[in-house]
Motif scaffolding. Structure first.
Motif: not given
Length: 565
Positions: A173, A177, A184, A187, A214, A395
């Motif tokens: 993950t 990313s 975001a 994730a 993350v 993201w």
């Protein structure tokens, strides 16, 4: 008794090994590595069965490598791996050996040792999966090996999903990313779900660290900090594990993400005093310290540190592009846009070669765009900022989007440029992205001034200066104050004092100290060095207008009354 055994001729008897090992464990708990090493070395003089000898060798090799990298740590760990009979002991020895080899830059040798152990533990799927996750973490130190190891894991996970453990999936993950494939929100949801799944204890800290990374990138900084504390609490000094340095790096990144540069520098000083770091090359915290020194106005110290952190000496891993980015920030602050641009573009080239295209690691495109604007290459600047905006929208966090909008607004100018900058300020307000917010306010003020709205420009510039003062960002404060003077104004008052002036780190430490915790207890609870705690308290006393610890409780009570809480 253990002290007497150190000078007694060996062997003494089976009981002696128990006494020596108990004493070594106590020494490790107290942080007395040299004493623990002496005790473990003496333990090897007793007649030990192979399994127990392997355990002692693993502990001794781990401590020797951590404290004296040039010593006999790796041969001892190699021997421990050969002697280990129990599956879990063999996995521990292999992890320690792989960590030591990777720490010396021998990444392929580390992966070979881990793969050999994984193959021998095929009948233990949990341990084999843990070793596979360690291999993924270790491979981050080599660009080509990283692509190979992660590619193999993802292919295997598609073929047999049941073979992928939670730690490996969390690392995957993280990889997706940085490759610009996830938002975001997605994730974060993934790693939060993975944290609820059962995982082998040897892989637990890897899962925690991946989730913390993350959370950091998603600007969930409190969550990231809690995970780092949890991960560090599970680490054992007598067992080398690659995730330990990863967790310390995340801790430093959290300081930087909050704009808490004084706290970051205090933590670096504490780690240096404790002898932490990798001999012969800069650690990640030192690289971040280049930016911290730059932003706190210590340019001469930043230049000296950057000279010691030559990118050519850094391994071809994720550290090298980050070092280029930090050096670019310094060069830009030293009015060297050509040199800064060179570093930012090199950062981008090296990250792209590692399949890292998202700005969540380093926003090199917008940094390069600002240099291009200084050099009068507006079209090139807009193109780079637009490219980063595309990845930032995937993201989708305020920090990344706000930065892109600010740079695009500056590059575009006019009414539309001001609209973009206004959007950046709205996005960044009430987020932990303090330095990005300050820069957006400065850009907003400058654009208002350029539109002949000098009176309106003063409020965002004053806010920027006050925010910069609060977090100790000397460079940005000077930029904001210069812009104010250009508008024919200056800050009306001194920056806010009291609790409003405390950084997040200072506030947490002050509340714990007011509650009766000692500096040592606070350091242990937050996994900070005592010197870092002391630095934060000193700054807090100054901001709160007090001199003694006994005044903290009253100062906080008064603040509650003043703020109506």
């Amino acid at each position: 008794m253990a002290g007497q055994l150190l000078s007694a001729p060996a062997p003494v008897g089976a009981w002696a090994a128990d006494v020596l090992l108990d004493a070594a464990a106590r020494a490790v708990g107290k942080g007395s590595t040299a004493d623990a090493v002496a005790l473990l070395r003496r333990t090897l003089g007793e007649a030990l069965p192979p399994a127990r000898q392997a355990t002692v060798l693993t502990q001794l090799g781990s401590l020797e490598f951590a404290a004296f990298p040039a010593a006999a740590g790796i041969p001892r760990l190699t021997e421990a791996t050969r002697l280990s009979d129990a599956p879990r002991d063999r996995a521990r020895s292999a992890i320690a050996l792989g960590t030591a080899l990777a720490g010396r830059g021998e990444v392929r040798a580390a992966l070979t040792a881990l793969a050999s152990a994984e193959e021998s533990l095929a009948a233990e799927p949990g341990l084999a999966a843990a070793l596979r996750s360690v291999s993924m973490l270790v491979s981050d130190r080599d660009q080509d090996l990283r692509r190979e190891v992660y590619g193999r894991f993802r292919a295997e996970a598609r073929r047999a999903p049941e073979s992928a453990d939670p730690a490996g999936r969390a690392l995957a993950t993280q990889y997706e990313s940085t490759a610009g494939l996830l938002s975001a929100r997605t994730a974060l949801a993934r790693v939060r779900d993975l944290l609820r799944e059962p995982v082998d204890p040897l892989a637990q800290s890897i899962l925690i660290a991946a989730a913390a990374v993350v959370a950091l990138w998603a600007d969930e900084l409190d969550e990231a900090e809690r995970l780092v504390r949890r991960g560090l609490a599970e680490q054992r000094a007598s067992l080398l594990h690659p995730v330990h340095s990863t967790l310390l790096n995340i801790q430093a990144e959290i300081f930087a993400a909050r704009g808490d540069y004084p706290g970051l520098l205090a933590e670096l000083d504490s780690r240096r005093a404790a002898g932490a770091g990798t001999a012969g090359r800069p650690g990640h915290t030192e690289v971040l310290a280049i930016v911290a020194l730059t932003e706190t106005g210590c340019l001469e110290e930043a230049v000296a540190l950057a000279d010691r952190c030559d990118p050519r000496d850094a391994p071809d891993s994720w550290e090298r592009p980050v070092l280029h980015f930090a050096r670019g920030r310094l060069r830009a602050a030293c009015d060297d846009p050509v040199g800064a641009l060179e570093d930012f573009l090199e950062c981008g080239r090296r990250q792209s070669a590692r399949d890292v295209v998202s700005p969540i690691v380093t926003p090199w495109r917008t940094a390069a765009a600002e240099c291009l604007l200084t050099l009068g290459r507006t079209g090139d600047a807009v193109a780079l900022a637009q490219e980063e905006r595309g990845f930032a929208e995937v993201w989708n966090t305020p920090r990344r989007l706000g930065r892109c909008l600010r740079v695009l607004g500056t590059a575009t100018g006019g009414r539309y440029g001001l609209e973009l900058t206004d959007r950046a300020v709205r996005l960044l307000r009430d987020t932990p992205a303090e330095t990005d917010m300050i820069q957006a306010l400065i850009a907003q003020g400058r654009q208002l001034a350029a539109a002949r709205e000098r009176t309106l420009a003063r409020d965002p510039l004053r806010e920027a200066a006050d925010r910069a003062e609060r977090i100790g960002a000397v460079r940005l404060r000077a930029v904001a104050e210069n812009a104010l003077r250009e508008c024919g104004a200056r800050r009306r008052t001194t920056p806010p004092g009291g609790q409003a002036a405390l950084t997040d780190s200072e506030r947490r430490i002050v509340e714990l100290a007011a509650g009766g915790r000692t500096n040592a207890e606070i350091g242990e609870l937050l996994h900070l060095a005592r010197r870092t705690v002391e630095t934060h308290l000193t700054n807090a006393y100054r901001k709160l207008g007090i001199r003694r610890r006994t005044e903290l409780s009253g100062a906080l009570d008064q603040l509650l009354v003043d703020t109506g809480r």
